[in-house]
Write a protein that holds these residues in place. Structure first.
Motif, PDB file in Angstrom:
ATOM      1  N   ASP A 253      -4.046   9.141  -9.921  1.00 38.76           N
ATOM      2  CA  ASP A 253      -5.158   8.483 -10.603  1.00 38.76           C
ATOM      3  C   ASP A 253      -5.591   9.261 -11.850  1.00 38.76           C
ATOM      4  O   ASP A 253      -5.904   8.665 -12.877  1.00 38.76           O
TER       5      ASP A 253
ATOM      6  N   ARG B 212      -4.725   4.930 -12.591  1.00 42.34           N
ATOM      7  CA  ARG B 212      -4.604   3.795 -11.687  1.00 42.34           C
ATOM      8  C   ARG B 212      -4.194   4.287 -10.307  1.00 42.34           C
ATOM      9  O   ARG B 212      -3.648   5.382 -10.165  1.00 42.34           O
TER      10      ARG B 212
ATOM     11  N   PRO C 253      -1.826   3.151  -7.273  1.00 50.92           N
ATOM     12  CA  PRO C 253      -0.749   2.190  -7.033  1.00 50.92           C
ATOM     13  C   PRO C 253      -0.837   1.528  -5.655  1.00 50.92           C
ATOM     14  O   PRO C 253      -1.321   2.113  -4.690  1.00 50.92           O
ATOM     15  N   ASP C 254      -0.337   0.296  -5.620  1.00 52.25           N
ATOM     16  CA  ASP C 254      -0.344  -0.474  -4.378  1.00 52.25           C
ATOM     17  C   ASP C 254       0.400   0.238  -3.248  1.00 52.25           C
ATOM     18  O   ASP C 254      -0.029   0.187  -2.097  1.00 52.25           O
ATOM     19  N   PHE C 255       1.503   0.898  -3.567  1.00 46.87           N
ATOM     20  CA  PHE C 255       2.291   1.515  -2.507  1.00 46.87           C
ATOM     21  C   PHE C 255       1.552   2.664  -1.811  1.00 46.87           C
ATOM     22  O   PHE C 255       1.929   3.067  -0.713  1.00 46.87           O
TER      23      PHE C 255
ATOM     24  N   THR D 112      -2.029   2.483  -1.564  1.00 47.42           N
ATOM     25  CA  THR D 112      -3.305   1.959  -1.055  1.00 47.42           C
ATOM     26  C   THR D 112      -3.136   0.831  -0.042  1.00 47.42           C
ATOM     27  O   THR D 112      -3.823   0.824   0.977  1.00 47.42           O
ATOM     28  N   LEU D 113      -2.256  -0.114  -0.313  1.00 53.73           N
ATOM     29  CA  LEU D 113      -2.141  -1.284   0.565  1.00 53.73           C
ATOM     30  C   LEU D 113      -1.701  -0.949   2.000  1.00 53.73           C
ATOM     31  O   LEU D 113      -2.302  -1.460   2.955  1.00 53.73           O
TER      32      LEU D 113
ATOM     33  N   GLY E 212      -8.599  -2.806  -9.403  1.00 51.95           N
ATOM     34  CA  GLY E 212      -8.113  -3.264  -8.109  1.00 51.95           C
ATOM     35  C   GLY E 212      -7.727  -2.120  -7.193  1.00 51.95           C
ATOM     36  O   GLY E 212      -7.885  -2.212  -5.976  1.00 51.95           O
ATOM     37  N   GLY E 213      -7.224  -1.039  -7.759  1.00 52.54           N
ATOM     38  CA  GLY E 213      -6.862   0.114  -6.939  1.00 52.54           C
ATOM     39  C   GLY E 213      -8.072   0.721  -6.247  1.00 52.54           C
ATOM     40  O   GLY E 213      -7.996   1.119  -5.081  1.00 52.54           O
TER      41      GLY E 213
ATOM     42  N   LYS F  72      -8.937  -1.569  -3.371  1.00 52.72           N
ATOM     43  CA  LYS F  72      -7.994  -1.413  -2.255  1.00 52.72           C
ATOM     44  C   LYS F  72      -8.171  -0.070  -1.547  1.00 52.72           C
ATOM     45  O   LYS F  72      -8.035   0.014  -0.330  1.00 52.72           O
TER      46      LYS F  72
END
Length: 150
Positions: A24, A29, A31-33, A35-36, A78-79, A82
């Motif tokens: 970050d 940012r 990343p989705d990988f 956080t999701l 969005g990060g 999430k």
């Protein structure tokens, strides 16, 4: 859980948090990988253990979603939303809904102090970096709330 297993999970969480912080700070940012999957695990944990109090942790991502919509995505991404899912759930389960609110407030304080420090220091790109990434502040606030008895 056994002591060694708890320590192992804590070590994994620490490494995950450090990777998120570095990512970050450098990339601005989350990343989705990173956080999701953790958000999905946190929701599955609530469902499998029936610890419905964890749903109160969703206050954090909902608040961030509202702020992102109001600000048209400036300063809240969005990060962050999430990342707030697993952090809010863990805090709600282990420390309660008041602790979630404390973590949200503490995140804001850390981010403001960090931003003021960057401006005071006269950073070369002060305007770009005076709005620090929110992920590290969220993770620090979560650690403080979880590991500090209220």
């Amino acid at each position: 859980m056994t002591s060694w297993f708890s320590s192992f999970l804590l070590l994994i969480a620490l490494v995950w948090a450090l990777v998120l912080c570095v990512y970050d700070i450098r990339q601005r940012r989350l990343p989705d990988f990173l956080t999701l999957p953790v958000g999905g695990l946190a929701l599955a944990w609530i469902l499998s253990t029936l610890q419905w109090v964890g749903l109160w942790g969703l206050i954090w991502p909902v608040l961030y979603l509202v702020l992102a919509v109001i600000s048209h995505g400036h300063g809240m991404g969005g990060g962050d939303i999430k990342l707030a899912v697993p952090l809010g759930i863990v805090i709600a389960v282990y420390a309660g809904v008041v602790a979630v609110m404390v973590a949200i407030a503490l995140t804001a304080v850390v981010a403001v102090v960090w931003g003021m420090g960057l401006r005071w220091k006269g950073h070369r790109q002060a305007l770009r970096f005076s709005d620090p990434p929110n992920g590290p502040a969220m993770l620090l606030a979560t650690a403080v709330v979880i590991f500090t008895p209220l």
